[in-house]
Write an enzyme that holds these catalytic residues in place. Structure first.
Site, PDB file in Angstrom:
ATOM      1  N   CYS A 178      -1.988   1.852   1.188  1.00 46.63           N
ATOM      2  CA  CYS A 178      -0.717   2.582   1.199  1.00 46.63           C
ATOM      3  C   CYS A 178       0.340   1.764   1.966  1.00 46.63           C
ATOM      4  O   CYS A 178       0.377   0.533   1.856  1.00 46.63           O
ATOM      5  CB  CYS A 178      -0.952   3.966   1.806  1.00 46.63           C
ATOM      6  SG  CYS A 178       0.304   5.215   1.501  1.00 46.63           S
ATOM      7  N   THR A 179       1.161   2.411   2.745  1.00 45.94           N
ATOM      8  CA  THR A 179       2.203   1.692   3.471  1.00 45.94           C
ATOM      9  C   THR A 179       1.649   0.919   4.669  1.00 45.94           C
ATOM     10  O   THR A 179       2.421   0.293   5.397  1.00 45.94           O
ATOM     11  CB  THR A 179       3.302   2.665   3.946  1.00 45.94           C
ATOM     12  OG1 THR A 179       2.678   3.725   4.677  1.00 45.94           O
ATOM     13  CG2 THR A 179       4.052   3.255   2.767  1.00 45.94           C
TER      14      THR A 179
END
Lengths: 276, 276
Positions: A150-151
């Site tokens: 993800c981030t």
């Protein structure tokens, strides 16, 4: 991705009470547990001794790290460390608390796998945290695999660990990777040399499965996939920007505008004072 | 599925030390967190007020419950309770500790969603725990949705909550459902009236997505799927018994023989003294 509200506060109060009492029967609950479990039957040839560090920080998205943990935790012989700035309990999202087992200082110096998950405001804070960045740079410089979900890749990027690497991120984060010198790749899992990055949240399962294929024989990875019954079948088809209805995508993008602005702000600061 | 080893012991010792010190800056970590988060932008028409109880017990498989928690935790306005016999930290697997926020006594009496995950030896223990069975029978009798992931359906079955219902479980558990009066269905997610059961471990994501479709407008479920970037793409195709190589399946089955025997033993006992 993260959201945080009053329920978290309630839970933290409850947990604070427990901490203050200091009487939880932890050892009892452990010693009453099952014996070593089914993975004991894994053949010796399939065992290893990896040191795996899973990084935690306030408001990390729990599934980003718990998805990979399912797969990595089944690498018989490996040791998992949940690493944070201290061993205080870490609030993730919606009342779920995660518990570090090592600090930036006590985490083994040489890791086989370093993994960091993402979030929103919590991830922005991690990108601004000198201790976090120093830890990632130190362990990342020697880790056999430097990985993210993800981030989390934006935090790796901020630490300078994706400069010149092909990488992915949550769909909202992919166009931001170039801010940190990475080459955006619109794929679910991207391997480039010893960097392995996953797309948003649920991509951590795919990342980890692909990673254990590289750490153990294929049959082992197949066995873990079978234990996880990982044959996904979502009832809707809106998991990517090009499949979601335009109105749904627009709303999701709108909700994340503050995060995108925050990442650009961090990147501007980072560019001013690299290597930070 | 669960395995438990010395690393858990190490972690529990560390955590015990923290509990004894009682000095973790929990409130500080909460109050320094992000504001209420991106879900605040959800339109009022998409908000609800569900009470959701996620059951924890020693050596529950973390992903069984954290997968669904990602989706259910994004139901704006809902309250998630992690429920266990006490608020002591719960050891799941491979060093991961989960933190209850309610006990069997303090959990709301009327739940919109009751969810229980699975495991192996820990799940057998849950099936033999009178307090657990009493809790499930009480809340399950009134919950709007009674749901499970993996071998969690066997615990529901032992509590008498699947008698006459179509249901699924982890592939190792599906043939055992009939021991508790349920009708085995070889599907990933099964809805029958207000019972919703999922197959093994990773099926919790599919279960939860399908469930939030029933709790909110489709567009909301699509938005959460997009946030999760839930467009899975496993790199192997061994997630079910009919896709895994026969040798891999045989090995996995061999590892789980003790669990299967344990469930049959529990079922025999249950049949002797229903309703338990």
């Amino acid at each position: 991705m993260v959201d945080c509200d009053r329920r978290t506060a309630t839970m933290m109060t409850l947990f604070g009470t427990l901490l203050a009492s200091g009487t939880a029967p932890l050892e009892a609950s452990y010693t009453s547990a099952e014996p070593n479990g089914y993975m004991d039957k894994v053949p010796a040839a399939w065992k290893g001794n990896e040191q795996i560090g899973i990084v935690l920080y306030d408001h990390v998205t729990a599934l980003d790290v718990i998805g990979p943990h399912y797969f990595l935790g089944r690498l018989a012989g490996a040791t998992i460390h949940f690493v944070a700035d201290s061993i205080r309990p870490i609030p993730s999202e919606n009342g779920l608390v995660l518990t570090p087992t090592a600090t930036f200082e006590t985490c083994p110096k040489n890791l086989d796998v370093l993994l960091i998950g993402g979030g929103t405001a919590g991830t922005l804070a991690a990108m601004r945290d000198p201790a976090m960045l120093a830890f990632l740079r130190d362990r990342g410089a020697r880790a056999k695999w430097v990985t993210s979900v993800c981030t989390g890749s934006l935090v790796l990027g901020r630490a300078g660990l994706l400069n010149g690497y092909r990488a992915t991120s949550h769909w909202i984060g992919r166009p931001l990777l170039k801010e940190f010198g990475a080459v955006e790749v619109d794929e679910r899992v991207v391997f480039d040399r010893n960097r392995a990055t996953g797309a948003g949240v649920s991509a951590g399962l795919d990342l980890a499965l692909a990673l254990i294929q590289r750490l153990r024989p294929t049959e082992f990875a197949q066995m873990v996939q079978l234990f996880a019954e990982y044959a996904p079948a979502p009832s809707l088809d809106s998991g990517t920007p090009d499949h979601a209805p335009p109105a749904v995508l627009a709303r999701a993008q709108d909700m994340l505008t503050g995060f995108v602005a925050g990442v650009r702000e961090v990147a501007a600061t980072a560019n001013d004072r690299r290597p930070g």
